[in-house]
Design an enzyme around this catalytic site. Structure first.
Site, mmCIF file in Angstrom:
data_model
loop_
_atom_site.group_PDB
_atom_site.id
_atom_site.type_symbol
_atom_site.label_atom_id
_atom_site.label_comp_id
_atom_site.label_asym_id
_atom_site.label_seq_id
_atom_site.Cartn_x
_atom_site.Cartn_y
_atom_site.Cartn_z
ATOM 1 N N CYS A 4 -86.175 -4.310 21.720
ATOM 2 C CA CYS A 4 -86.056 -4.098 20.277
ATOM 3 C C CYS A 4 -87.384 -3.636 19.697
ATOM 4 O O CYS A 4 -87.426 -3.005 18.635
ATOM 5 C CB CYS A 4 -85.582 -5.371 19.573
ATOM 6 S SG CYS A 4 -86.656 -6.798 19.799
ATOM 7 N N CYS B 2 -81.772 -9.837 23.000
ATOM 8 C CA CYS B 2 -82.275 -10.312 21.718
ATOM 9 C C CYS B 2 -81.110 -10.598 20.774
ATOM 10 O O CYS B 2 -80.211 -9.766 20.612
ATOM 11 C CB CYS B 2 -83.190 -9.239 21.135
ATOM 12 S SG CYS B 2 -83.592 -9.450 19.406
ATOM 13 N N GLU B 3 -81.122 -11.758 20.145
ATOM 14 C CA GLU B 3 -80.026 -12.121 19.251
ATOM 15 C C GLU B 3 -80.077 -11.358 17.928
ATOM 16 O O GLU B 3 -79.105 -11.370 17.175
ATOM 17 C CB GLU B 3 -80.040 -13.626 18.976
ATOM 18 C CG GLU B 3 -81.213 -14.123 18.173
ATOM 19 C CD GLU B 3 -81.149 -15.625 17.923
ATOM 20 O OE1 GLU B 3 -81.669 -16.056 16.887
ATOM 21 O OE2 GLU B 3 -80.593 -16.361 18.770
ATOM 22 N N HIS B 4 -81.183 -10.692 17.655
ATOM 23 C CA HIS B 4 -81.310 -9.957 16.402
ATOM 24 C C HIS B 4 -80.740 -8.541 16.488
ATOM 25 O O HIS B 4 -80.154 -8.053 15.524
ATOM 26 C CB HIS B 4 -82.782 -9.885 15.979
ATOM 27 C CG HIS B 4 -83.386 -11.229 15.751
ATOM 28 N ND1 HIS B 4 -84.677 -11.548 16.135
ATOM 29 C CD2 HIS B 4 -82.873 -12.364 15.206
ATOM 30 C CE1 HIS B 4 -84.938 -12.803 15.814
ATOM 31 N NE2 HIS B 4 -83.859 -13.323 15.251
ATOM 32 N N HIS B 5 -80.926 -7.877 17.647
ATOM 33 C CA HIS B 5 -80.462 -6.496 17.778
ATOM 34 C C HIS B 5 -79.572 -6.292 19.008
ATOM 35 O O HIS B 5 -79.079 -5.183 19.217
ATOM 36 C CB HIS B 5 -81.657 -5.533 17.859
ATOM 37 C CG HIS B 5 -82.558 -5.593 16.670
ATOM 38 N ND1 HIS B 5 -83.731 -6.337 16.649
ATOM 39 C CD2 HIS B 5 -82.458 -5.045 15.437
ATOM 40 C CE1 HIS B 5 -84.305 -6.230 15.472
ATOM 41 N NE2 HIS B 5 -83.564 -5.446 14.715
ATOM 42 N N GLN C 36 -87.137 -15.349 22.578
ATOM 43 C CA GLN C 36 -87.966 -15.832 23.682
ATOM 44 C C GLN C 36 -88.490 -17.237 23.400
ATOM 45 O O GLN C 36 -88.574 -18.073 24.303
ATOM 46 C CB GLN C 36 -89.125 -14.868 23.933
ATOM 47 C CG GLN C 36 -89.985 -15.261 25.136
ATOM 48 C CD GLN C 36 -91.026 -14.220 25.467
ATOM 49 O OE1 GLN C 36 -90.817 -13.024 25.217
ATOM 50 N NE2 GLN C 36 -92.155 -14.632 25.995
ATOM 51 N N HIS D 186 -89.736 -6.753 25.093
ATOM 52 C CA HIS D 186 -88.568 -6.734 24.230
ATOM 53 C C HIS D 186 -88.214 -5.293 23.875
ATOM 54 O O HIS D 186 -89.005 -4.591 23.247
ATOM 55 C CB HIS D 186 -88.840 -7.540 22.951
ATOM 56 C CG HIS D 186 -89.043 -8.997 23.209
ATOM 57 N ND1 HIS D 186 -88.182 -9.961 22.711
ATOM 58 C CD2 HIS D 186 -89.997 -9.660 23.907
ATOM 59 C CE1 HIS D 186 -88.604 -11.159 23.101
ATOM 60 N NE2 HIS D 186 -89.707 -11.003 23.824
#
Length: 222
Positions: free
Chosen positions: A180, A109-112, A150, A178
């Site tokens: 996250c 995940c690019e956020h976490h 995704q 996910h």
């Protein structure tokens, strides 16, 4: 809990100027730091986590993490369009759906920057030529080995197949869990996210969407 998301960028009209090739079809040019800088960053994160990077069990961890990142994010050095470059026209007149289902993948995940674990189902309607089946799986792997959402990954795979192979249509379905969502925040283990993207006949002919989904879901068809 399933979330269904359909996302595909509009294709340019034939009368307009050609659109620029999406950046994700090129080998990304990144200004990477040195290996030493990467290892120093890992040491900082270990300290931020509350541990001692100089204790015996962690002394080699920065080097191991830097090496692991080269593998986990190796998709930045590869071009997915190149994987689809070699096609075959001797198909004995075959013009029906080609489906590759249950392609496993691991992404982040690019956020976490925590794992996304799932599988992809990909189909296309050939227009006089086909591509090696392993190449489809390779495209999934290249996009998976980048920081992702995704939704973006689903659209990128479909766009690449449509733009490079130029089939009569393409269909992509991704199912993933996910971490996250499972490991932090709301902490809901086992929750699955489902995304789909359709192009060409799969987009304009609902019966083709139904046939694709039926073939993906029916255990007797795979």
């Amino acid at each position: 809990m399933d979330a269904i998301i359909k996302n595909f960028p509009p294709r340019p009209d034939q009368n307009t100027a050609p659109a620029e090739k999406p950046a994700y079809l090129d080998k990304p040019a990144t200004d990477r730091p040195s290996r030493e800088e990467a290892e120093a960053a890992v040491r900082t994160l270990l300290r931020w986590a509350g541990d001692d990077p100089d204790r015996e069990g962690l002394r080699e961890t920065p080097a191991r993490v830097a090496k692991a990142y080269q593998e986990l994010f190796g998709g930045y050095d590869l071009c997915p369009a190149e994987e689809l470059g070699r096609t075959f026209e001797e198909v004995a007149g075959y013009d029906d759906m080609v489906l590759v289902k249950d392609i496993p993948f691991h992404s982040h995940c690019e956020h976490h920057m925590v794992p996304i674990i799932g599988k992809a189902h990909i189909a296309y309607l050939p227009d006089g030529k086909v591509v090696g089946l392993s190449k489809i799986a390779r495209v999934v792997d290249i996009f998976a080995r980048r920081l992702q959402t995704q939704e973006a990954m689903t659209a990128q795979i479909a766009s690449t197949i449509q733009d490079v192979l130029k089939p009569l249509g393409a269909a992509v379905m991704i199912e993933a869990e996910h971490m996250c969502m499972a490991m932090r925040g709301i902490r809901k283990q086992g929750s699955t996210t489902l995304t789909t993207t359709f192009t060409g006949r799969f987009k304009t002919q609902p019966e083709e969407q139904v046939r694709f989904i039926t073939m993906v879901r029916d255990p007797r068809k795979g």
